[in-house]
Design an enzyme around this catalytic site. Structure first.
Site, PDB file in Angstrom:
ATOM      1  N   LYS A  24       0.818  -1.192   0.000  1.00 58.82           N
ATOM      2  CA  LYS A  24       0.000   0.000   0.000  1.00 58.82           C
ATOM      3  C   LYS A  24       0.866   1.262   0.000  1.00 58.82           C
ATOM      4  CE  LYS A  24      -3.656   1.067   3.201  1.00 58.82           C
ATOM      5  NZ  LYS A  24      -4.322   0.439   4.351  1.00 58.82           N
ATOM      6  N   ASP A 137       2.169 -10.480  15.183  1.00 58.42           N
ATOM      7  CA  ASP A 137       1.718 -10.724  13.815  1.00 58.42           C
ATOM      8  C   ASP A 137       2.589 -11.769  13.130  1.00 58.42           C
ATOM      9  OD1 ASP A 137      -0.087 -10.341  11.781  1.00 58.42           O
ATOM     10  OD2 ASP A 137       1.016  -8.678  10.886  1.00 58.42           O
ATOM     11  N   LYS A 139       3.090 -14.770  11.109  1.00 63.22           N
ATOM     12  CA  LYS A 139       2.328 -15.541  10.133  1.00 63.22           C
ATOM     13  C   LYS A 139       3.223 -15.876   8.951  1.00 63.22           C
ATOM     14  CE  LYS A 139       0.352 -11.291   8.337  1.00 63.22           C
ATOM     15  NZ  LYS A 139      -0.872 -10.547   8.080  1.00 63.22           N
ATOM     16  N   ASN A 142       4.835 -13.308   6.690  1.00 64.40           N
ATOM     17  CA  ASN A 142       5.874 -12.437   7.239  1.00 64.40           C
ATOM     18  C   ASN A 142       7.226 -13.123   7.331  1.00 64.40           C
ATOM     19  OD1 ASN A 142       4.395 -10.128   7.531  1.00 64.40           O
ATOM     20  ND2 ASN A 142       3.879 -10.452   9.665  1.00 64.40           N
ATOM     21  N   ASP A 155       8.853  -8.217   9.576  1.00 67.11           N
ATOM     22  CA  ASP A 155       7.561  -7.689   9.984  1.00 67.11           C
ATOM     23  C   ASP A 155       6.988  -6.760   8.931  1.00 67.11           C
ATOM     24  OD1 ASP A 155       5.341  -6.857  11.172  1.00 67.11           O
ATOM     25  OD2 ASP A 155       6.282  -6.137  13.004  1.00 67.11           O
ATOM     26  N   THR A 172      -4.893 -13.325   7.596  1.00 69.13           N
ATOM     27  CA  THR A 172      -4.500 -12.830   8.909  1.00 69.13           C
ATOM     28  C   THR A 172      -5.233 -13.495  10.064  1.00 69.13           C
ATOM     29  OG1 THR A 172      -4.404 -10.757   7.739  1.00 69.13           O
ATOM     30  CG2 THR A 172      -3.879 -10.694  10.067  1.00 69.13           C
TER      31      THR A 172
END
Ligand code: N15
Length: 287
Positions: A24, A137, A139, A142, A155, A172
């Site tokens: 983004k 976070d 996962k 990552n 991260d 997520t």
């Protein structure tokens, strides 16, 4: 005498190579530092976008945390600089790229590969926790692999990579611990939960609570609807470790120190910092 000025980096210090990721806020490029020849990943973030989403302070905080971390399984943030329009993060380059793609290709990992990754991650997370950093976070998306096959926690945080979408759109929520869903407050044990999810995913190829829609995944997590499909490739030791991490009561989850001492890890993981050869990963596909 005045202290020598800190070296200020700029884009002209680097030769820019191919685009290796995006999101983004900006893009990630392969790059080479001209003087040393050192290869890095440059993440270029546009200030305009940071402002638009009010992420300036967040970025500053993240940079401070990330720069204080120095562990072989945590992707390094070497430095950063900015010009009028952009903030540029100089990150470690992980030559073998994204782990989710490797898992996708392999289908699943061998117990040796999975245990080695889990041991490395447990060590990295214990290091972060000691520095009072809770990752929150952890996962598959990552995680990256370096040239030696060592796993690296990168991260991506808020800078969700748009090209890193997996089959499941809501990747997520698969890693959300029950206490995070309920919003009853959480602590470092959320990382231990996520490690249990990852261990399962390494061995079975998909996370344990995954179903088509978001609500049902959340329901399965809250009900602790954990099943182990019967397969000859996952031993009882692996299931034991997963069952001790995926515990609803966060205070009863296996500690990271005990993950590293678990018999299945002891038996299967390579020594700390050990590497997984590419062919080991590929082999899993044919077993
Ligand atoms: C908020 C900030 C201060 C935290 C710093 N961390 C990040 O910005 C997280 N981040 C890491 N965002 C992007 C990356 C990133 C680093 C993405 C991709 C790579 C990377 N290093 N190496 C890669 C990489 N190597 C590849 C090899 C083959 C295919 C794709 C690859 N990507």
């Amino acid at each position: 005498m005045a202290a020598p000025a800190r070296q200020e980096w700029s884009m002209s210090d680097f030769e820019i190579g191919k685009h290796i990721g995006g999101g983004k806020f900006g893009k990630v490029y392969l790059a080479r530092e001209k003087q040393s020849g050192y290869v890095v990943a440059l993440k270029v973030i546009y200030k305009e976008k940071l402002e638009k989403y009010g992420f300036h302070d967040h970025l500053r905080r993240e940079i401070k945390i990330q720069q204080a971390l120095d562990h072989p399984n945590v992707l390094r943030l070497f430095t950063w600089f900015h010009d009028e329009d952009r903030v540029v993060l100089v990150l470690e380059y992980a030559a073998r790229g994204e782990l989710y793609k490797v898992l996708q290709t392999a289908g699943r990992f061998t117990e040796r590969t999975a245990a080695t990754y889990v041991a490395s991650l447990a060590d990295a997370l214990a290091y972060c926790h000691k520095k009072h950093v809770i990752h929150r976070d952890i996962k598959l998306e990552n995680l990256l692999l370096d040239i030696k096959g060592q796993i690296k926690i990168a991260d991506f945080g808020w800078a969700v990579q748009s090209n890193a979408k997996r089959h499941t759109f809501c990747g997520t929520i698969d890693y959300l611990a029950p206490e995070m869903i309920k919003g009853t407050g959480h602590d470092r044990a959320v990382d231990n939960w996520a490690l249990g999810i990852l261990c399962y995913e390494f061995l079975y190829g998909s996370p344990p609570f995954q179903v088509e829609d978001l609500e049902n995944t959340l329901r399965r997590i809250l009900r602790m609807d954990l099943t182990f499909p019967s397969t000859p490739y996952v031993s009882s030791g692996a299931k034991d470790l997963i069952s001790k991490l995926l515990v609803k009561d966060s205070s009863k989850r296996l500690s990271l120190e005990d993950v590293m001492k678990h018999p299945w890890i002891k038996k299967n993981a390579g020594p700390s910092g050990s590497c997984i050869k590419q062919r080991e990963v590929k082999k899993a596909k044919f077993i």
